[in-house]
Design a protein around this motif. Structure first.
Motif, short mmCIF file in Angstrom:
data_model
loop_
_atom_site.label_atom_id
_atom_site.label_comp_id
_atom_site.label_asym_id
_atom_site.label_seq_id
_atom_site.Cartn_x
_atom_site.Cartn_y
_atom_site.Cartn_z
N VAL A 39 0.86 -1.18 0.00
CA VAL A 39 0.00 0.00 0.00
C VAL A 39 0.90 1.23 0.00
N ILE A 40 0.58 2.21 -0.85
CA ILE A 40 1.45 3.38 -1.00
C ILE A 40 0.61 4.65 -0.96
N LYS A 41 1.12 5.66 -0.26
CA LYS A 41 0.52 7.00 -0.24
C LYS A 41 1.64 8.02 -0.30
N LEU A 82 4.80 7.06 1.86
CA LEU A 82 4.45 6.02 2.83
C LEU A 82 4.32 4.71 2.08
N GLY A 84 3.51 0.67 2.94
CA GLY A 84 3.11 -0.29 3.95
C GLY A 84 2.78 -1.63 3.31
N ALA A 139 1.98 7.90 10.80
CA ALA A 139 1.06 7.92 9.66
C ALA A 139 -0.08 6.93 9.88
N GLN A 140 0.24 5.76 10.44
CA GLN A 140 -0.82 4.78 10.76
C GLN A 140 -1.78 5.36 11.80
N TYR A 144 -3.48 7.94 7.77
CA TYR A 144 -3.03 8.32 6.43
C TYR A 144 -2.94 7.12 5.50
N ILE A 145 -2.75 5.93 6.07
CA ILE A 145 -2.55 4.74 5.26
C ILE A 145 -3.11 3.54 6.02
N ASP A 146 -3.75 2.64 5.32
CA ASP A 146 -4.34 1.45 5.92
C ASP A 146 -3.48 0.24 5.58
N ALA A 147 -2.58 -0.10 6.51
CA ALA A 147 -1.69 -1.25 6.32
C ALA A 147 -1.31 -1.78 7.69
N VAL A 150 3.99 -0.08 8.36
CA VAL A 150 4.25 1.07 7.49
C VAL A 150 5.60 1.68 7.82
#
Length: 169
Positions: A39-41, A82, A84, A139-140, A144-147, A150
């Motif tokens: 997963v990337i942001k 980011l 993850g 970030a988690q 910001y990102i669902d993983a 990360v």
């Protein structure tokens, strides 16, 4: 008509392009059994970078003073990539001697390969960067990102690498 692009605009546009190329490199990196669990942001707005830095400062009470040091790097960065991973069932049998299951190991190895591919692009592009556990955790926490795991890669362009002469708390 002559159109000139100023240095600040050129760096901002170039850095965004490099961050996007890093996302491509992470996505196309080899993965165990071809399972895409990455997963990337990209965070490149000043408000989100400041929120990330503040969250890192809050988390320093739980995780250690280095979160504060890293928060200053985030504040001085132009963007953060980011990357993850989600733990996925790859269908591997775990050797009895291993302390964690093979699916988790391979999922996390996929993450490491993706991060390595991304930082290669930053390096080739002469963009200063550093892989950070601290900013990934923050970030988690901010959503910001669902993983499951990360890491963050802050990016900067300046005459001196801001990630190089960092002091341990």
């Amino acid at each position: 008509m002559i159109v000139l692009i100023d240095e600040e605009t050129a760096i901002e546009n170039g850095l965004r392009h490099v961050a996007e190329l890093m996302a491509i490199a992470a996505k196309t990196a080899p993965k165990a059994r071809g399972m895409d669990n990455i997963v990337i942001k990209i965070v490149d707005r000043r408000e989100e970078l400041e929120a990330l830095a503040k969250k890192m400062e809050d988390l320093s009470k739980s995780f250690g003073e280095f979160f504060n040091r890293d928060a200053q790097n985030i504040r001085n960065s132009k963007a953060v990539v980011l990357i993850g991973c989600r733990i996925v069932n790859i269908g591997l049998k775990t050797p009895s001697r291993w302390k964690i299951d093979a699916d988790t190991v391979c999922s996390i190895v996929n993450l490491g390969i993706a991060i390595g591919s991304a930082v290669k692009i930053a390096s080739i592009s002469n963009v200063d960067n550093r892989v950070m556990f601290s900013a990934g955790v923050a970030a988690q926490e901010l959503g910001y990102i669902d993983a499951d795991y990360v890491f963050a890669i802050p990016l900067n362009v300046s005459s001196k690498n801001i990630y190089f002469d960092r002091k341990w708390p």
